[in-house]
Design an enzyme around this catalytic site. Structure first.
Site, short mmCIF file in Angstrom:
data_model
loop_
_atom_site.label_atom_id
_atom_site.label_comp_id
_atom_site.label_asym_id
_atom_site.label_seq_id
_atom_site.Cartn_x
_atom_site.Cartn_y
_atom_site.Cartn_z
N ASP A 21 0.82 -1.21 0.00
CA ASP A 21 0.00 0.00 0.00
C ASP A 21 0.85 1.26 0.00
O ASP A 21 1.98 1.27 0.52
CB ASP A 21 -0.88 0.05 1.25
CG ASP A 21 -2.12 -0.80 1.15
OD1 ASP A 21 -2.20 -1.61 0.21
OD2 ASP A 21 -3.00 -0.66 2.02
N HIS A 25 3.74 -2.12 3.37
CA HIS A 25 3.89 -0.80 2.76
C HIS A 25 5.33 -0.66 2.25
O HIS A 25 6.27 -0.81 3.04
CB HIS A 25 3.62 0.31 3.79
CG HIS A 25 2.24 0.28 4.38
ND1 HIS A 25 1.89 -0.61 5.37
CD2 HIS A 25 1.14 1.03 4.11
CE1 HIS A 25 0.62 -0.39 5.71
NE2 HIS A 25 0.15 0.58 4.96
#
Length: 268
Positions: free
Chosen positions: A75, A220
């Site tokens: 993400d 991430h």
């Protein structure tokens, strides 16, 4: 959608209705929530009636009903470390799903976005500026998603068919706008909370401790500890017999339906 046709799949359909009713009571969101296993099973009996994009191509097909699959997702990128991550994924022959952030990411690293798509990863939408979508009205949600859709299309030639709401927060408005824009919502079942630590060993430990079949891993590629943790995560999960897939591959032969929320359960 899960439908009853001539009495088939009545039990699963009723179970989904009951689950959806409970979810609405708890969160105010009545959108259908589907696990990867349910998406695959429904496609096997009702594939002619399913719509929506994001399905794996025949060349990329993996039978996750037979193989122990897990999806690696990232993400809020791309960022400065994403090229190094792509090098690792290429070396390990792993494809991932990237939920990209528009402002200061897609617009800052267009060549990296192009590389993500060119190397066979799934390019998906994580909004323009990471605003919490449940705090917004429909027009604001539409702007957050459509700006990133357009930016990615300009770079890759293709609009995403998957999105992930920031913090996983969704409601009926988010679901309605996602459906309008042709976007399925993808949540997760495994998280290292890598935003809270730069300890790569801890990130690896957290992921491995939660890994399960049909799982979706949330990481991430913008945090310092994450990219160095990825090789060890891949090596150990492969040793345990997992096959890494993109989200569309995880759902295949089902296809991600716009507006629907996809989230694994550990007992799939």
């Amino acid at each position: 959608m899960f439908r009853t046709k001539q009495g088939r799949r009545r039990g699963p359909a009723l179970a989904l209705v009951a689950a959806a009713s409970l979810m609405y009571a708890l969160t105010g969101c009545s959108a259908e929530r589907v696990t990867p296993g349910e998406a695959r099973a429904e496609a096997g009996t009702d594939s002619g009636n399913r719509k929506g994009g994001g399905g794996a191509s025949a060349a990329d097909a993996v039978d996750c009903a037979a193989v122990k699959c897990i999806a690696l997702t990232f993400d809020a990128g791309p960022g400065k470390d994403t090229p190094r991550l792509l090098d690792t994924l290429k070396e390990k022959r792993v494809r991932a799903t990237f939920f990209l952030l528009g402002s200061k990411h897609v617009d800052r690293y267009p060549e990296v976005v192009k590389r993500i798509a060119a190397e066979g990863h799934e390019v998906a939408n994580h909004t323009w500026s990471h605003r919490i979508l449940t705090d917004l009205d429909a027009a604001e949600v539409r702007d957050e998603l459509s700006r990133t859709q357009d930016a990615i299309e300009r770079i890759t030639g293709r609009k995403p068919t998957l999105m992930r709401p920031p913090q996983g927060r969704t409601d009926d408005t988010v679901s309605d706008v996602s459906r309008e824009l042709g976007l399925a919502q993808v949540l997760w079942s495994i998280t290292a909370k890598d935003y809270s630590t730069v300890d790569s060993a801890l990130i690896r430990e957290r992921v491995l401790g939660q890994a399960h079949r049909d799982g979706i891993i949330l990481l991430h590629d913008i945090y310092d500890g994450t990219v160095p943790a990825v090789p060890g995560i891949i090596n150990e999960l492969k040793r345990q017999g997992y096959t890494f897939v993109t989200v569309p591959q995880l759902l295949a032969p089902g296809k991600a339906e716009p507006g629907v929320i996809y989230r694994p359960e550990k007992d799939d």
